[in-house]
Design an enzyme around this catalytic site. Structure first.
Site, PDB file in Angstrom:
ATOM      1  N   TYR A  53     -11.488  -5.822 -15.795  1.00 31.09           N
ATOM      2  CA  TYR A  53     -10.886  -5.082 -14.689  1.00 31.09           C
ATOM      3  C   TYR A  53     -11.288  -3.610 -14.761  1.00 31.09           C
ATOM      4  O   TYR A  53     -11.167  -2.969 -15.808  1.00 31.09           O
ATOM      5  CB  TYR A  53      -9.362  -5.171 -14.723  1.00 31.09           C
ATOM      6  CG  TYR A  53      -8.782  -6.500 -14.309  1.00 31.09           C
ATOM      7  CD1 TYR A  53      -9.577  -7.536 -13.827  1.00 31.09           C
ATOM      8  CD2 TYR A  53      -7.413  -6.737 -14.398  1.00 31.09           C
ATOM      9  CE1 TYR A  53      -9.041  -8.746 -13.458  1.00 31.09           C
ATOM     10  CE2 TYR A  53      -6.860  -7.952 -14.027  1.00 31.09           C
ATOM     11  CZ  TYR A  53      -7.686  -8.956 -13.562  1.00 31.09           C
ATOM     12  OH  TYR A  53      -7.129 -10.154 -13.200  1.00 31.09           O
ATOM     13  N   SER A 210      -2.651 -13.287  -6.505  1.00 33.61           N
ATOM     14  CA  SER A 210      -2.784 -13.152  -5.054  1.00 33.61           C
ATOM     15  C   SER A 210      -1.635 -13.844  -4.330  1.00 33.61           C
ATOM     16  O   SER A 210      -1.847 -14.619  -3.386  1.00 33.61           O
ATOM     17  CB  SER A 210      -4.126 -13.718  -4.570  1.00 33.61           C
ATOM     18  OG  SER A 210      -4.417 -13.287  -3.253  1.00 33.61           O
ATOM     19  N   PRO A 211      -0.388 -13.573  -4.728  1.00 37.80           N
ATOM     20  CA  PRO A 211       0.763 -14.234  -4.097  1.00 37.80           C
ATOM     21  C   PRO A 211       0.958 -13.837  -2.643  1.00 37.80           C
ATOM     22  O   PRO A 211       1.649 -14.534  -1.897  1.00 37.80           O
ATOM     23  CB  PRO A 211       1.944 -13.779  -4.955  1.00 37.80           C
ATOM     24  CG  PRO A 211       1.509 -12.451  -5.501  1.00 37.80           C
ATOM     25  CD  PRO A 211       0.043 -12.600  -5.753  1.00 37.80           C
ATOM     26  N   LEU A 212       0.346 -12.726  -2.234  1.00 41.11           N
ATOM     27  CA  LEU A 212       0.436 -12.282  -0.844  1.00 41.11           C
ATOM     28  C   LEU A 212      -0.872 -12.527  -0.095  1.00 41.11           C
ATOM     29  O   LEU A 212      -1.097 -11.950   0.982  1.00 41.11           O
ATOM     30  CB  LEU A 212       0.820 -10.801  -0.780  1.00 41.11           C
ATOM     31  CG  LEU A 212       2.158 -10.435  -1.430  1.00 41.11           C
ATOM     32  CD1 LEU A 212       2.416  -8.942  -1.343  1.00 41.11           C
ATOM     33  CD2 LEU A 212       3.301 -11.218  -0.785  1.00 41.11           C
ATOM     34  N   ALA A 213      -1.719 -13.384  -0.666  1.00 35.51           N
ATOM     35  CA  ALA A 213      -2.992 -13.764  -0.025  1.00 35.51           C
ATOM     36  C   ALA A 213      -3.797 -12.539   0.378  1.00 35.51           C
ATOM     37  O   ALA A 213      -4.199 -12.380   1.533  1.00 35.51           O
ATOM     38  CB  ALA A 213      -2.740 -14.673   1.176  1.00 35.51           C
ATOM     39  N   LEU A 217       0.001 -11.781   3.784  1.00 32.86           N
ATOM     40  CA  LEU A 217       1.416 -12.147   3.890  1.00 32.86           C
ATOM     41  C   LEU A 217       2.351 -10.956   3.701  1.00 32.86           C
ATOM     42  O   LEU A 217       3.557 -11.125   3.567  1.00 32.86           O
ATOM     43  CB  LEU A 217       1.753 -13.231   2.859  1.00 32.86           C
ATOM     44  CG  LEU A 217       0.994 -14.554   3.027  1.00 32.86           C
ATOM     45  CD1 LEU A 217       1.225 -15.476   1.833  1.00 32.86           C
ATOM     46  CD2 LEU A 217       1.398 -15.235   4.325  1.00 32.86           C
TER      47      LEU A 217
END
Length: 326
Positions: A53, A210-213, A217
């Site tokens: 990263y 990436s829970p919020l795409a 989202l």
């Protein structure tokens, strides 16, 4: 903040994990430190990074920023620290993958950059199809015996990879994997077919990335209407266009609930079977406000049913083979 066990281990982690992929690539050291300060102030004790990263010329910038924050704040013992190994960290043929040589060398390099004597959760960033599990676990067991690694996790594994990894670990009488980091959101539900049920059966905690795409989202259409800053890349614009009608219905539903779209998306994930902690990667300290609100958000059965209508699961829903066989 809420806390739970990481998979079947006794380790307690916050139900939100602070992701640091923006460190180095989008954020400088001062802003990265401010986000770490805000995360701990909100009760988040779980910090996820990776050796690659923020890397330019294999420098491991994100880990370096975290290490300088530890040195400045003195708060290393308050953090459950997770990093990863697999991606190229040099130009040589052995500077990547999950060979015993690279695992050990990469761990030493990460420890140096992070300025710490141990990694709480050392995650395989991807499956290495060219290295046998016996070799991988030999290296991981060595690091655990030395106290340099406490727990081992995986990322981006298929369900059968999880099963194979655990079977090999059991032969060595090792704990094996305690977590799997996977791409999972309302818009990305294929993992429910095999990865999620495999992890549940094996006692492996799920850490959705990436829970919020990638921001879709989090109220992407609302932000566009209001002229707010957001992801403006060509790729992001194409994804918004691809899902425009679906996102429009979703944001309307969130307005009906009186909730922020990001809070709804995270609350849905937090209620999914086997999920330990979604990984949130803010680009500012202020962006942590909505994710923490998700912990106070409860979606009733009707709301969950509506979300299933808006974002249908794969096949018939749930695990395979029922999802596709009948």
């Amino acid at each position: 903040m809420q806390y739970t066990n990481l998979g079947r281990s006794g380790l307690k982690v916050s139900r939100l994990c602070l992701g640091t992929m923006n460190f180095g690539w989008q954020l400088g050291e001062a802003d990265s430190h401010a986000i770490l300060d805000a995360g701990l102030a909100a009760g988040i004790n779980f910090v996820d990074t990776a050796d690659m990263y923020g890397a330019r010329d294999y420098e491991g910038t994100a880990e370096t920023y975290i290490g300088s924050w530890f040195a400045k704040s003195g708060r290393r013992d308050e953090v459950v620290l997770a990093t990863k190994v697999y991606q190229p960290m040099g130009d040589g043929p052995n500077d990547r993958g999950l060979s015993a040589r690279h695992i050990v060398a990469a761990c030493e390099a990460s420890l140096t950059r992070l300025g710490t004597d141990r990694i709480d959760l050392y995650q395989m960033h991807h499956i290495d199809r060219g290295t046998p599990w016996e070799e991988i676990w030999q290296a991981m067991d060595r690091l655990v015996a030395q106290g340099k690694v406490l727990y081992v996790g995986s990322s981006n594994f298929a369900g059968w990879h999880l099963a194979g990894a655990q079977a090999a670990a059991m032969k060595r009488h090792s704990l094996g994997l305690v977590s799997e980091q996977l791409k999972y959101s309302l818009l990305t539900r294929a993992v429910e077919l095999e990865v999620v049920p495999a992890a549940q059966a094996l006692g492996i905690g799920l850490l959705p990335w990436s829970p919020l795409a990638q921001g879709l989202l989090s109220g992407a259409l609302r932000k566009h209407r209001e002229g707010a800053a957001g992801r403006t890349t060509t790729h992001a614009a194409a994804r918004v266009a691809e899902h425009f009608e679906q996102l429009q219905r979703y944001e309307t539903f969130c307005d009906e609930l009186g909730l922020h779209p990001a809070a709804v998306a995270l609350a849905w994930l937090l209620g999914r079977p086997g999920v330990t902690a979604p990984i949130v990667g803010p680009r500012s300290a202020e962006q942590l406000t909505v994710p923490t609100q998700a912990l106070e958000t409860t979606l009733d059965d009707d709301a969950v049913a509506r979300l299933n209508e808006l974002f249908p699961p794969v096949g018939n829903g749930g695990p395979g083979p029922e999802a596709w066989a009948w």
